[in-house]
Design an enzyme around this catalytic site. Structure first.
Site, short mmCIF file in Angstrom:
data_model
loop_
_atom_site.label_atom_id
_atom_site.label_comp_id
_atom_site.label_asym_id
_atom_site.label_seq_id
_atom_site.Cartn_x
_atom_site.Cartn_y
_atom_site.Cartn_z
N VAL A 325 30.66 -13.54 8.78
CA VAL A 325 30.10 -12.32 9.38
C VAL A 325 30.33 -11.13 8.47
O VAL A 325 29.46 -10.27 8.28
CB VAL A 325 30.71 -12.08 10.78
CG1 VAL A 325 30.31 -10.72 11.32
CG2 VAL A 325 30.28 -13.18 11.74
N ALA A 326 31.54 -11.07 7.87
CA ALA A 326 31.86 -9.94 6.99
C ALA A 326 31.02 -9.95 5.72
O ALA A 326 30.62 -8.91 5.22
CB ALA A 326 33.34 -10.00 6.62
N GLU A 330 24.32 -8.01 7.98
CA GLU A 330 23.38 -8.30 9.08
C GLU A 330 22.39 -7.15 9.32
O GLU A 330 21.28 -7.38 9.76
CB GLU A 330 24.14 -8.58 10.39
CG GLU A 330 24.95 -9.84 10.40
CD GLU A 330 26.36 -9.64 9.86
OE1 GLU A 330 27.11 -10.61 9.84
OE2 GLU A 330 26.68 -8.51 9.43
N ASP A 372 -12.06 -1.93 -8.94
CA ASP A 372 -13.51 -1.95 -8.89
C ASP A 372 -14.01 -0.61 -9.44
O ASP A 372 -13.25 0.36 -9.50
CB ASP A 372 -13.93 -2.11 -7.41
CG ASP A 372 -15.38 -2.50 -7.26
OD1 ASP A 372 -16.00 -2.85 -8.28
OD2 ASP A 372 -15.89 -2.45 -6.13
N ASP A 720 -13.91 -3.94 -1.95
CA ASP A 720 -14.47 -3.47 -0.68
C ASP A 720 -15.36 -4.52 -0.01
O ASP A 720 -15.56 -4.50 1.18
CB ASP A 720 -15.26 -2.16 -0.88
CG ASP A 720 -16.31 -2.28 -1.97
OD1 ASP A 720 -16.51 -3.40 -2.50
OD2 ASP A 720 -16.93 -1.25 -2.30
N ASP A 724 -14.76 -9.71 -2.47
CA ASP A 724 -13.46 -9.31 -3.03
C ASP A 724 -12.29 -9.91 -2.27
O ASP A 724 -11.16 -9.90 -2.76
CB ASP A 724 -13.32 -7.79 -3.03
CG ASP A 724 -14.31 -7.10 -3.94
OD1 ASP A 724 -14.57 -7.64 -5.03
OD2 ASP A 724 -14.84 -6.04 -3.57
N GLU A 789 34.86 -5.75 3.35
CA GLU A 789 35.23 -6.50 4.56
C GLU A 789 35.77 -7.88 4.21
O GLU A 789 36.74 -8.36 4.80
CB GLU A 789 34.01 -6.62 5.48
CG GLU A 789 33.60 -5.28 6.09
CD GLU A 789 32.22 -5.34 6.75
OE1 GLU A 789 31.79 -6.44 7.11
OE2 GLU A 789 31.60 -4.27 6.89
N ASP A 818 27.00 1.13 9.89
CA ASP A 818 26.44 1.25 8.54
C ASP A 818 24.95 1.60 8.55
O ASP A 818 24.42 2.07 7.55
CB ASP A 818 26.60 -0.08 7.78
CG ASP A 818 28.03 -0.26 7.27
OD1 ASP A 818 28.83 0.67 7.48
OD2 ASP A 818 28.32 -1.31 6.69
#
Length: 1047
Positions: A325-326, A330, A372, A720, A724, A789, A818
């Protein structure tokens, strides 16, 4: 057994456009006068399948879910959650409590949210294919067995079917034109080829078997629209065999090749490295602590008296989970998503609408922009650039430069225009341009919009700029009327008959009734053709004289001059002696029957009086030149890929700076077909400077993008049209046009330009670079925090002291505390020279060896600080003058703390109760002091971790600049974010329910002073490291930059 069915005719490999109608009928086994029989059509439907685009089944929900867990970081987190859940189940020992499952629940929620976002993005990926299916026709008028079926479902069409097309019809399949029912047939196929103008079709075969789409003048293609005329056609290809079917297949194939963005690749590499590091640290932790849960005596080589403690084993399992986890940031996915979302808002303000978040980051390392031409580099609004009128004699011409690049009649003026009244020759040119014209221009939503042919719209705008006889202009007649002058000329010369344009005679004519009551013929068309059919020429004062060779040469010289500048030229002529049309007044006149057959038009348009000519062009956007210069300064190469002809494209490229005016572009300007014929295509694509590919088809664009990507280039591709879409899908950044773009192109793209402007892409690249730099700052910040950590937990384990930080607290720090500072780092101001540096390499390292060393030092300090304050609370009554005995807790020696597991064997060990906030902690078993009693020490460790990470976010403001030169207030959002994070930490400290969930207690003022004292040195340490870094690299970057330039 019955007889074998006869083979079903098909057109695979058959160049229908290069064969006569009779050859096509024979190959497809059909007569254009009767069509297919019902039985024949049914057999062909079984053989070829329905006329519709295939539906490619996407991955199932289960497959999509599995894909979300292919990320290494996610797998580590999943394993940590599973272990945490099992431990919580065992530790609850029949008494299930919510607090025991907080940690695995939080991890699972993170994983579920990440997976949900990933699945949502995946399910949106194939919208381009759905948009492509929507442009198919629904019904068709088909001849079957000699009878017309007016609305046969288009999906039932088969090769060999005879179909009638009318104005407004959407073409249902790829078909060979058998014959024109009207004098002309014009089809809008811009969505397929990128051409802006509608294309004239004919029934005549094209004598080239490998012709490109534009050259197949006797073919009409599925998904295009008939804008003028009617024709009879034979179906050649249906479904996936059509040109639009091939594009559908290419889009699907390109979507299968979706690559990870450069940042995701780096994060995956980081995840793999992290897995090895976590494995190594976990193994070390177990080796260090194996003596606590597994003991035995050796009898020779045979172990005896083996003792195993399940309780201690699960405790060190929890430490392993805490390590995982440290080590994993996450909160990183959420912060990255937030930063990219903020980036999209900034880009939207600059007219770049980002459809796929990761493309914001990819833009920052773009090395090649494939653009283009029409509408992106140019305005996509035809305008007259030059007007050539006849002078006082037949051997003299007058040239007028015309300003303006839009359909706004007030945009620009005509240089050297005669003041006051215009002369008779200029009046004639204005009259022909205004009346022999089917286009219109209107003012809508703050812009001028043309309907009809762009060249004709440009002529009407020219008439408005020319003004009227007597020096008046259109606005003086009616200020609200956009085309006041054109209306005036249409009243002076009322149109009563039309000789429609066709490709054979290359002209259009109108019969008009003049204000004097006489009829006249006004003609516009190709200059050479009009000169051949003219016998006289009109001079400046209106005098008509014979057209001699000298006059022809002077007009042709003007034509050649304008053509070499890529101007499209149109001539003007008229005729007053109309013979049998002199009294023509409409359909009831005897001469009207001659107008019904287009073969008569060339004969009517003879003995003309030539009046003048104009040069038109689709002008470059004013800001494009500077944007291309910016690209050059930023080390980004520009390649122009267009369906337009070579000469026009080369002239535009020279004008906008892709090529210099005198540059030899023999090896830099190729047609799509010439490029595909090259043996070594990559060596051409590696050439420095700009490149131009004209007459390019979809497969050419895809091949260019594919080869560039193989060479390690990061490619942005604009487009466009439907044609393309495959290349947009294949490119790292697909950029669609917001105004002229089809829905198919937009759905296949990563970004849409609201203003269709090339310079917007360049601005977006600059923004992408800035966002990437800021993302790099917060990724480094979060990773450095995680290193701290890990160091904390490893030191705890190595020293043998009780666990200081539990996984749920680490999760809170990584996800919530954090998060705000990391997000705020995304608001760091961009470097002023951000578009003066070369693009970063897509394989550039996120973290250099020096940066890694710096963060290992910082991380080590975080570990020492968090563990140190834990030890100080247990072993010291005061520290650096700060009294810590106010809560009444019992002091122990370091030896006792590091051997707390043997507490039950100690003699006369007692502890006194201590207070924390309003709570008092008492212990029936004194050994509980090292488990339940560590709550205050844990709170101090967590608070130090939070404080250090807040101060460390100030270090992340700049990679190597001191806080003295880049103070915190350059990014005020960071100061706000730090306040929010401290506020959230106070929330879990001082709200009793949350404090219980996180296993912490309130702190006193003295304890807070200790926290700040231990946390602040992190700023000083990083300042010293930055100073060392600046000193050691002061000469390095210059040498590197010279080397880069030399390369």
């Amino acid at each position: 057994m019955g007889e074998a069915a006869p083979p079903v005719p098909d057109a695979d490999g058959f160049p229908a456009w290069a064969r006569s109608v009779a050859d096509c009928e024979a190959r497809l086994g059909v007569s254009a006068s009767r069509g297919l029989s019902s039985a024949d059509a049914a057999a062909r439907l079984r053989a070829h399948g329905p006329n519709e685009l295939a539906e490619h089944p996407g991955p199932s929900l289960l497959q999509l879910l599995a894909q979300q867990f292919e990320d290494t970081l996610v797998r580590i987190l999943l394993a940590a959650a599973a272990v945490s859940f099992i431990l919580a189940l065992f530790s609850s020992a029949g008494e299930v409590t919510l607090s025991a499952f907080v940690e695995p629940l939080v991890i699972f929620i993170i994983l579920v949210v990440n997976a949900a976002v990933g699945i949502w993005q995946e399910t949106n990926a194939e919208k381009a294919l759905e948009a492509l299916r929507e442009i198919q026709s629904d019904h068709a008028a088909v001849l079957r067995g000699g009878e017309w079926l007016p609305a046969l479902p288009a999906r039932d069409l088969v090769p060999g079917d005879v179909v009638q097309l009318r104005v407004g019809d959407k073409v249902p399949a790829d078909m060979r034109v058998v014959r024109l029912v009207t004098s002309t047939l014009r089809v809008e196929q811009g969505s397929l080829t990128g051409e802006t103008a509608s294309v004239n079709k004919t029934s005549h075969a094209v004598p080239v078997e490998d012709a490109d789409i534009q050259a197949k003048e006797c073919m009409v293609f599925a998904g295009t629209t008939v804008v003028n005329g009617s024709a009879l056609c034979i179906v050649v290809h249906t479904g996936m065999s059509t040109e639009i079917g091939k594009i559908h297949k290419q889009i699907h194939e390109a979507s299968q090749e979706d690559d990870d963005t450069p940042l995701k690749k780096k994060l995956n590499e980081f995840g793999e490295a992290l897995t090895k590091i976590i494995g190594l640290i976990c193994a070390l932790v177990w080796l260090i602590n194996v003596k606590y849960f597994l003991t035995f005596e050796l009898d020779g080589w045979v172990p005896r008296n083996i003792r195993f403690s399940f309780e201690k084993c699960t405790y060190y399992f929890e430490i392993a989970v805490a390590l995982a986890v440290a080590a994993i940031p996450e909160g990183l996915p959420a912060v990255i998503t937030t930063c990219l979302a903020l980036g999209t808002r900034k880009m939207a303000a600059k007219n770049a609408l980002v459809r796929k978040l990761p493309s914001v980051e990819t833009l920052g390392c773009t090395t090649v922009i494939c653009s283009d031409k029409t509408g992106t580099l140019t305005t996509n609004q035809m305008s007259v650039a030059k007007l050539v009128a006849i002078g006082d004699s037949s051997g003299e011409v007058r040239s007028f430069k015309v300003e303006g690049t839009t359909y706004d009649p007030q945009d620009g003026k005509i240089h050297n225009w005669p003041a006051g009244s215009i002369d008779v020759n200029l009046e004639t040119i204005a009259k022909v341009a205004a009346v022999c014209n089917d286009a219109s221009v209107a003012h809508s939503s703050h812009q001028y919009v043309a309907t009809g042919m762009p060249t004709e719209a440009a002529l009407k705008v020219l008439v408005e700029k020319m003004g009227l006889p007597g020096g008046k202009n259109g606005l003086s007649l009616n200020p609200s009327d956009t085309l006041g002058c054109c209306k005036w000329w249409n009243n002076v010369a009322k149109r009563i008959g039309t000789l429609e344009f066709d490709r054979m005679r290359k002209s259009m004519g109108v019969i008009v009734r003049t204000s004097s009551g006489n009829n006249a013929l006004l003609v516009k068309g190709a200059v050479e053709t009009l000169l051949e059919r003219s016998s006289h020429i009109q001079l400046k004062d209106g005098l008509v004289v014979p057209l001699d060779e000298k006059a022809k040469k002077i007009v042709l010289a003007s034509l050649h001059e304008m053509s070499t500048k890529a101007l499209r030229c149109l001539g003007f002529a008229y005729k007053e002696d109309l013979g049998e049309f002199a009294t023509y007044d409409g359909e009831n006149h005897p001469a009207h029957k001659l107008l019904l057959d287009p073969a008569n038009y060339a004969a009517i348009e003879t003995d003309l009086i030539f009046a003048g000519l104009v040069g038109l062009r689709d002008p470059p956007r004013e800001e494009v030149y500077d944007a291309i210069e910016d690209c050059r300064a930023a080390g980004i190469r520009v390649m122009v890929i267009t369906g337009d002809n070579k000469e026009t494209a080369e002239a535009i490229c020279r004008e906008i700076g892709v090529f210099s005016p005198d540059e030899d572009i023999t090896l830099k300007s190729l047609t799509g077909r010439e490029f595909m014929a090259l043996e070594d295509k990559k060596s051409l694509l590696r050439r420095k400077g700009g490149l131009l590919f004209s007459r390019a088809e979809p497969r050419h664009k895809q091949e260019i993008v594919r080869l560039l990507k193989e060479d390690g280039e990061v490619v942005a591709m604009t487009g466009d049209g439907v044609n393309d879409a495959p290349a947009l899908k294949l490119a790292d950044i697909g950029v669609a046009m917001g105004i002229t773009g089809t829905e198919v192109a937009k759905e296949a793209s990563d970004m849409v330009l609201a203003d269709d402007n090339f310079s917007t892409i360049v601005a977006a690249v600059g923004e992408g670079r800035s966002i990437y730099n800021n993302m790099k700052a917060f990724i480094r910040y979060m990773i450095s925090s995680n290193i701290g950590e890990v160091a904390s937990i490893f030191l705890t384990s190595a020293m043998g002291i009780p666990e200081g930080l539990i996984p749920v607290q680490l999760l809170w720090v990584n996800l919530v505390t954090d998060g705000p500072p990391a997000t705020a780092l995304g608001f760091n101001p961009p470097d002023k020279d951000i578009m003066k540096k070369p693009p970063r390499r897509s394989d550039d390292s996120l973290i250099t060896p020096w940066i890694l060393f710096r963060y290992l030092i910082i991380g080590l300090y975080v570990g020492i600080a968090t563990v140190g304050i834990f030890v100080i609370w247990y072993t010291h009554g005061s520290f650096m003058g700060i009294d810590l005995t106010g809560d009444g807790h019992t002091l122990v020696s370091y030896s006792q703390l590091s051997n707390w597991g043997q507490c039950s064997t100690w003699d006369n060990f007692t502890v006194t109760p201590f207070t924390a906030g309003t709570r008092t902690f008492t212990f029936d078993n004194p050994c509980e002091y090292f488990q339940a009693g560590k709550v205050k020490a844990t709170t101090l460790s967590l608070s130090v971790l939070v404080a250090i990470e807040m101060f460390n976010s100030l270090n992340a403001l700049s990679e190597d600049s001191s806080l003295l030169t880049m103070p915190p207030w350059v990014n005020p959002w960071l100061l706000v974010a730090m306040s929010v994070s401290f506020g959230l930490h106070f929330l879990i400290l001082y709200v009793p329910f949350l404090a219980t969930v996180f296993g912490i207690v309130p702190l006193s003022l003295n304890e807070w002073l200790l926290v700040l004292l231990v946390a602040l040195p992190v700023v000083l340490i990083d300042e010293v490291l930055k100073f060392v870094g600046r000193c050691t690299s002061s000469s390095g970057p210059k040498r590197r930059s010279r080397k880069q330039k030399g390369e």
